[in-house]
Write a protein that holds these residues in place. Structure first.
Motif, PDB file in Angstrom:
ATOM      1  N   LYS A 212     -18.754 -13.945  -3.248  1.00 33.00           N
ATOM      2  CA  LYS A 212     -17.364 -13.682  -3.653  1.00 33.00           C
ATOM      3  C   LYS A 212     -16.581 -13.026  -2.518  1.00 33.00           C
ATOM      4  O   LYS A 212     -15.435 -13.393  -2.234  1.00 33.00           O
ATOM      5  CB  LYS A 212     -17.345 -12.763  -4.885  1.00 33.00           C
ATOM      6  CG  LYS A 212     -17.359 -13.495  -6.210  1.00 33.00           C
ATOM      7  CD  LYS A 212     -17.204 -12.461  -7.305  1.00 33.00           C
ATOM      8  CE  LYS A 212     -17.096 -13.104  -8.675  1.00 33.00           C
ATOM      9  NZ  LYS A 212     -17.127 -12.073  -9.714  1.00 33.00           N
ATOM     10  N   LEU A 213     -17.221 -12.040  -1.871  1.00 33.08           N
ATOM     11  CA  LEU A 213     -16.566 -11.355  -0.747  1.00 33.08           C
ATOM     12  C   LEU A 213     -16.257 -12.340   0.373  1.00 33.08           C
ATOM     13  O   LEU A 213     -15.176 -12.329   0.968  1.00 33.08           O
ATOM     14  CB  LEU A 213     -17.470 -10.236  -0.217  1.00 33.08           C
ATOM     15  CG  LEU A 213     -17.408  -8.905  -0.971  1.00 33.08           C
ATOM     16  CD1 LEU A 213     -18.506  -7.968  -0.490  1.00 33.08           C
ATOM     17  CD2 LEU A 213     -16.048  -8.243  -0.787  1.00 33.08           C
TER      18      LEU A 213
ATOM     19  N   SER B 252     -13.402 -14.592  -0.594  1.00 34.81           N
ATOM     20  CA  SER B 252     -12.149 -13.847  -0.544  1.00 34.81           C
ATOM     21  C   SER B 252     -11.688 -13.710   0.910  1.00 34.81           C
ATOM     22  O   SER B 252     -10.508 -13.893   1.228  1.00 34.81           O
ATOM     23  CB  SER B 252     -12.352 -12.464  -1.166  1.00 34.81           C
ATOM     24  OG  SER B 252     -11.320 -11.591  -0.766  1.00 34.81           O
ATOM     25  N   PHE B 253     -12.641 -13.420   1.815  1.00 32.83           N
ATOM     26  CA  PHE B 253     -12.297 -13.247   3.226  1.00 32.83           C
ATOM     27  C   PHE B 253     -11.793 -14.555   3.835  1.00 32.83           C
ATOM     28  O   PHE B 253     -10.795 -14.573   4.549  1.00 32.83           O
ATOM     29  CB  PHE B 253     -13.508 -12.730   4.012  1.00 32.83           C
ATOM     30  CG  PHE B 253     -13.200 -12.487   5.460  1.00 32.83           C
ATOM     31  CD1 PHE B 253     -12.485 -11.346   5.841  1.00 32.83           C
ATOM     32  CD2 PHE B 253     -13.582 -13.381   6.443  1.00 32.83           C
ATOM     33  CE1 PHE B 253     -12.164 -11.117   7.171  1.00 32.83           C
ATOM     34  CE2 PHE B 253     -13.267 -13.164   7.774  1.00 32.83           C
ATOM     35  CZ  PHE B 253     -12.557 -12.024   8.136  1.00 32.83           C
TER      36      PHE B 253
ATOM     37  N   VAL C 270     -10.409 -17.129   2.295  1.00 28.71           N
ATOM     38  CA  VAL C 270      -9.073 -17.443   1.754  1.00 28.71           C
ATOM     39  C   VAL C 270      -8.020 -16.564   2.437  1.00 28.71           C
ATOM     40  O   VAL C 270      -6.965 -17.033   2.860  1.00 28.71           O
ATOM     41  CB  VAL C 270      -9.041 -17.255   0.217  1.00 28.71           C
ATOM     42  CG1 VAL C 270      -7.607 -17.352  -0.297  1.00 28.71           C
ATOM     43  CG2 VAL C 270      -9.905 -18.312  -0.454  1.00 28.71           C
ATOM     44  N   ALA C 271      -8.320 -15.259   2.586  1.00 26.81           N
ATOM     45  CA  ALA C 271      -7.379 -14.330   3.213  1.00 26.81           C
ATOM     46  C   ALA C 271      -7.139 -14.711   4.675  1.00 26.81           C
ATOM     47  O   ALA C 271      -6.019 -14.645   5.175  1.00 26.81           O
ATOM     48  CB  ALA C 271      -7.908 -12.903   3.112  1.00 26.81           C
ATOM     49  N   LEU C 272      -8.200 -15.128   5.357  1.00 24.46           N
ATOM     50  CA  LEU C 272      -8.097 -15.515   6.761  1.00 24.46           C
ATOM     51  C   LEU C 272      -7.168 -16.723   6.911  1.00 24.46           C
ATOM     52  O   LEU C 272      -6.257 -16.737   7.743  1.00 24.46           O
ATOM     53  CB  LEU C 272      -9.494 -15.850   7.308  1.00 24.46           C
ATOM     54  CG  LEU C 272      -9.614 -16.010   8.811  1.00 24.46           C
ATOM     55  CD1 LEU C 272      -9.505 -14.649   9.488  1.00 24.46           C
ATOM     56  CD2 LEU C 272     -10.944 -16.655   9.180  1.00 24.46           C
TER      57      LEU C 272
ATOM     58  N   LEU D 128      -4.914 -17.829   4.748  1.00 23.01           N
ATOM     59  CA  LEU D 128      -3.550 -17.474   4.338  1.00 23.01           C
ATOM     60  C   LEU D 128      -2.869 -16.601   5.389  1.00 23.01           C
ATOM     61  O   LEU D 128      -1.733 -16.855   5.801  1.00 23.01           O
ATOM     62  CB  LEU D 128      -3.580 -16.711   3.004  1.00 23.01           C
ATOM     63  CG  LEU D 128      -3.742 -17.530   1.736  1.00 23.01           C
ATOM     64  CD1 LEU D 128      -3.778 -16.606   0.519  1.00 23.01           C
ATOM     65  CD2 LEU D 128      -2.600 -18.541   1.600  1.00 23.01           C
ATOM     66  N   GLY D 129      -3.562 -15.555   5.845  1.00 24.69           N
ATOM     67  CA  GLY D 129      -2.958 -14.579   6.759  1.00 24.69           C
ATOM     68  C   GLY D 129      -2.684 -15.157   8.128  1.00 24.69           C
ATOM     69  O   GLY D 129      -1.544 -15.144   8.610  1.00 24.69           O
ATOM     70  N   VAL D 130      -3.722 -15.685   8.763  1.00 21.79           N
ATOM     71  CA  VAL D 130      -3.565 -16.226  10.120  1.00 21.79           C
ATOM     72  C   VAL D 130      -2.736 -17.507  10.082  1.00 21.79           C
ATOM     73  O   VAL D 130      -1.862 -17.723  10.914  1.00 21.79           O
ATOM     74  CB  VAL D 130      -4.947 -16.483  10.771  1.00 21.79           C
ATOM     75  CG1 VAL D 130      -4.799 -17.117  12.136  1.00 21.79           C
ATOM     76  CG2 VAL D 130      -5.724 -15.175  10.877  1.00 21.79           C
TER      77      VAL D 130
END
Lengths: 173, 194
Positions: free
Chosen positions: B6-7, B10-11, B13-15, B17-19
């Motif tokens: 899960k972690l 999440s990382f 997806v965040a990577l 989206l963010g970058v």
């Protein structure tokens, strides 16, 4: 208890942090790559590189002007200040300095110099002023790029302007 | 094990989206972006300056590294013609104008990769000191794939978008103070084979 809202919120916060980090880190990364490219061709830092005029084959620095002759040094003044000397031609000419985050922290052009040449000491603090008549410029970062621009006023003037800019030097004090 | 997965998810997806959103914002805009517009030309007052906001600094690093601050040089970039259509290498354009208020100026074409466009003539730009002028001192620069009489910047054989950069070296004081009031050349779209 449902945990998915926490996961979504956490992911969004992490994405925002990564977004901001990317925006801040990009200039440093791009500048690092440019410095590595110039230093590799010049044979090290604190040495001048005299590239030929830009063509479609020039892939080092984005958006070069083909009307200028560029001369570049990567500076590294962490250990010692740098002495920058150059003749100033009778055409548009400028000496500019860029910090490791891309900021243009110093620029001087041919009309702002009084004699036919220039000498500048680049340092991290003003202790370099001791015993030096030359202008001392304090850099906001210990590494960065020094760039000379010489306008090729005409094809006829090119050899003379090219010969002059090849006398531009960056040497540790 | 499930928590680690899960972690990790999440990382990732965040990577993405963010970058991804950062790169999209920086590369997506027309030209180099910039708050000041004169017709199709845009510039940023903060280019090269320590006052530049992080987005401007990042955009300049990608598309205009080692640019000078505006007291020394103003860089205008156009990604469209006067009508707002994106500049394409297979289309023909006429840049029509008079000398802008600067000691020296030039107009240069760049490919979508921000490098000079390969062409057999090895011609990429015209400057105030190198172009042919009309009788009244004004100028016309032809930009396109087919040879043109006079000032011609070839756009090569490959199709793609391109941008034009107008450099104003040592702009006049009024121009440096308020670049939005400078009269700049028009970019007229001509033939564009479909």
């Amino acid at each position: 208890m449902k945990t998915w809202p926490i996961w979504i919120a956490g992911t969004i916060v992490l994405a925002a942090v990564l977004h901001i980090l990317t925006i801040f880190a990009l200039p440093y990364g791009i500048m690092d790559r440019a410095m590595a490219g110039i230093a590799a061709q010049a044979g090290g830092v604190n040495k001048a590189l005299y590239p030929e005029p830009a063509t479609a084959g020039s892939r080092g620095i984005v958006r070069p002007s083909p009307d200028l002759l560029y001369t570049a040094c990567v500076y590294d003044i962490g250990a010692r200040p740098l002495r920058i000397t150059s003749p100033v031609p009778d055409t548009y000419w400028s000496l500019s300095m860029f910090a490791s985050n891309t900021d243009n922290f110093f620029v001087v052009n041919d009309r702002q110099t009084k004699t036919g040449g220039i000498e500048i000491i680049l340092a991290t603090d003003d202790t370099a002023k001791n015993g030096n008549d030359a202008q001392v410029v304090i850099a906001p970062s210990s590494r960065g790029i020094i760039l000379f621009r010489s306008l090729i006023a005409s094809d006829a003037a090119r050899p003379e302007i090219d010969a002059l800019r090849r006398q531009s030097r960056c040497e540790p004090l | 094990m499930k928590l680690v997965l899960k972690l990790l998810a999440s990382f990732v997806v965040a990577l993405v989206l963010g970058v991804g959103s950062a790169l999209l914002l920086l590369r997506g805009g027309a030209g180099l972006g910039g708050a000041i517009a004169v017709g199709p030309w845009t510039t940023s007052a903060e280019t090269g300056s320590a006052d530049a906001d992080p987005y401007t600094r990042a955009r300049i690093a990608i598309g205009g590294l080692l640019a000078l601050s505006r007291s020394e040089t103003i860089y205008f970039t156009a990604a469209t013609d006067d009508a707002g259509a994106p500049l394409r290498t297979r289309c023909a354009y006429r840049i029509i104008g008079t000398d802008p208020p600067a000691r020296w100026w030039s107009i240069t074409a760049y490919g979508a990769d921000h490098f000079l466009i390969p062409n057999p003539q090895d011609r990429y730009s015209f400057g105030g000191n190198t172009l042919a002028r009309e009788d009244d001192g004004s100028f016309v620069i032809f930009v396109g794939p087919a040879a043109a009489d006079g000032n011609w910047i070839p756009t090569g054989e490959k199709d793609g978008t391109f941008t034009l950069t107008l450099r104003l070296y040592n702009p006049n004081e009024d121009a440096a103070r308020d670049p939005s009031r400078i009269e700049l050349p028009r970019i007229a779209g001509e033939a564009c084979p479909s």
